[in-house]
Design an enzyme around this catalytic site. Structure first.
Site, PDB file in Angstrom:
ATOM      1  N   ALA A 194       0.829  -1.215   0.000  1.00  0.00           N
ATOM      2  CA  ALA A 194       0.000   0.000   0.000  1.00  0.00           C
ATOM      3  C   ALA A 194       0.862   1.263   0.000  1.00  0.00           C
ATOM      4  CB  ALA A 194      -0.913  -0.008   1.215  1.00  0.00           C
ATOM      5  N   CYS A 195       2.045   1.177   0.642  1.00  0.00           N
ATOM      6  CA  CYS A 195       2.873   2.382   0.723  1.00  0.00           C
ATOM      7  C   CYS A 195       3.536   2.711  -0.611  1.00  0.00           C
ATOM      8  CB  CYS A 195       3.908   2.246   1.839  1.00  0.00           C
ATOM      9  SG  CYS A 195       4.752   0.682   1.854  1.00  0.00           S
ATOM     10  N   HIS A 196       3.321   1.857  -1.629  1.00  0.00           N
ATOM     11  CA  HIS A 196       3.883   2.156  -2.953  1.00  0.00           C
ATOM     12  C   HIS A 196       2.826   2.582  -3.943  1.00  0.00           C
ATOM     13  CE1 HIS A 196       7.352  -0.600  -1.789  1.00  0.00           C
ATOM     14  NE2 HIS A 196       7.659   0.651  -1.589  1.00  0.00           N
TER      15      HIS A 196
END
Ligand SMILES: Cc1ncc(COP(=O)(O)O)c(C=O)c1O
Length: 466
Positions: A408-410
């Site tokens: 998700a952080c990408h």
């Protein structure tokens, strides 16, 4: 098994005094021009569609279990006192924290005193690296006994050396990158095998230097689901440590993705540190670090200084309600893990079967199947092969499925394929089409059928060029 509807379907309710559009802008983080994204749907259409969406992104985060919400709520209402106060509301809070510490410890087969509560996985991971570097400098006298390689380099004291794998989460990768950039540590990034997507213990052992202070390898990868050989690694490091004159090489594993999906036993693994992340196992956004004998057997150097809470390893007034939720979620894992695991595996296998049936064996490629590697029971990383079927495009044409193309952080990486998949040996053109589908405790076969149908229609639409 089934979650209440509101836990699965992603309904958004505006706070009092706010228009739905305001809420949408905040929740999904883009400008409210009404025609921005989501396959050309307007905000209003998108809002309506939310009602029917099916969530299959449980590796990104999980909803809280109803029992967890209840524990959090009760603590908010009844245990609001400062846990350090000696009168009743304080004592109540303290007792909840103690109970949660027991439950979290039991979940990973550790002792209560080995659990340090903190804000989440990112903080836990950072604390481990901070500790290892500090510990190295404190024990440098011993390291210097190791001869020229372990002492000075170009007249400067040799830096602490850290080993990680090339598929770690950003909270590991960027932390060591920063240490390296600032000249505070030397880092070796060991590549995983491009065949098994797994770290080779031999490769890690070969990277150890006299100055090595820490090895950090995740227990399960968040995109491929591959389980890493941490137990074997710890055994090998333990033997190697016996031959070393200086401080021992410490071993950390980030168990964010493994907890609640597979058995995690710190004694069996033999790790010094293990990261626990609440929001991956139906607890709130809080975490903990397991340390084998903090401050005695295993060093911990705090990053913060303050009021002495968490035995000074992580001071700051305890977040009692979230700790209560973490404890309740841990209890649920202790009681139900075999049932969760069976359900996750069966649902994921059914999903894979349906994908093959609907698209044909030659058109799907599973980026979570690697010869000889075990994987998480819930993770199906799949590419639907063909031009113009990039993961992001397919997802934006789906009407029901809520999933991701990787961590998700990408989500701001545009159409660049995931570095985790590329490092795991997945060809670039396959990785570009990857979808990470991760099922949860409440995912049903009916959900799977609807998602596969949704994907089929999205792919047909893209192939028609419409
Ligand atoms: C493997 C892994 N480690 C660490 C984290 C970070 O945890 P947190 O979001 O609690 O900081 C995550 C969450 O995405 C993760 O998947």
């Amino acid at each position: 098994m089934r979650q209440p509807k509101s836990d699965i379907r992603c309904t958004l309710h505006p706070a009092p005094g706010k228009r739905e559009a305001d809420v949408m802008g905040e929740e999904v983080g883009f400008s409210c021009d009404g025609h921005h994204a989501f396959g050309g749907h307007s905000l209003w259409q998108y809002y309506e569609l939310q009602e029917e969406r099916i969530y299959m992104d449980y590796n990104a985060t999980t909803p809280m279990e109803p029992e967890v919400i209840q524990a959090v709520t009760e603590a908010l209402q009844e245990a609001w006192g400062n846990p350090s106060s000696s009168y009743l509301p304080g004592r109540k809070a303290r007792s909840i924290i103690n109970q949660s510490r027991e439950s979290v410890a039991q979940m990973v087969a550790g002792r209560a005193e080995d659990i340090i509560f903190m804000s989440g996985g990112t903080e836990a991971n950072n604390l481990v690296f901070h500790t290892a570097v500090k510990h190295y400098w404190e024990g440098r006298g011993a390291a210097e006994m190791n001869g020229p390689e372990g002492s000075h380099h170009n007249g400067k004291p040799a830096l602490p050396h850290i080993i990680i794998s090339n598929v770690e989460h950003d909270s590991i990768r960027l932390t060591v990158e920063n240490l390296s950039r600032e000249g505070r540590a030397d880092v070796t990034v060991v590549p995983v095998s491009k065949v098994t997507a797994c770290v080779e213990v031999e490769d890690v052992m070969a990277a150890i230097r006299p100055t090595t202070c820490l090895i950090s390898v995740m227990l399960a990868n968040n995109e491929t689901g591959v389980l890493m050989p941490i137990r074997e690694l710890c055994q090998r490091v333990r033997s190697a440590n016996k031959q070393r004159p200086g401080p021992r090489v410490l071993v950390h594993t980030d168990a964010a993705q493994a907890i609640g999906k597979v058995r995690v036993d710190v004694q069996d693994l033999g790790v010094d540190y293990l990261t626990i992340v609440g929001h991956k196992f139906y607890a709130p956004r809080i975490g903990a670090l397991y340390v084998n004998g903090p401050g005695t057997t295993t060093p911990v150097f705090p990053m913060f200084f303050g009021g002495g809470q968490e035995r000074n390893f992580r001071p700051g007034t305890e977040n009692t309600p979230m700790i209560a939720g973490l404890g309740k979620a841990a209890e649920l894992v202790c009681s139900n893990l075999p049932e969760y695991q069976t359900h996750l595996r069966e649902t994921r296998l059914y999903l894979e079967q349906r994908l093959q049936d609907v698209f044909g064996r030659d058109k799907v490629r599973f980026n979570s199947h690697f010869p000889g590697s075990d994987t998480l029971p819930n993770t199906c990383n799949v590419s639907i092969l063909g031009p113009g079927l990039q993961g992001r495009k397919v997802l934006s044409n789906c009407k029901k499925l809520l999933a991701s193309v990787g961590a998700a952080c990408h989500s701001d990486r545009g159409d660049r394929p995931s570095r985790i998949l590329l490092n795991s040996g997945v060809p670039a053109e396959v990785a570009a089409n990857a979808l990470r589908l991760s099922v949860g405790r409440g995912t049903t076969r009916g959900d799977v059928d609807q998602v596969v149908q949704d994907l089929k229609e999205a792919v047909q639409q893209l192939e028609r060029g419409s």
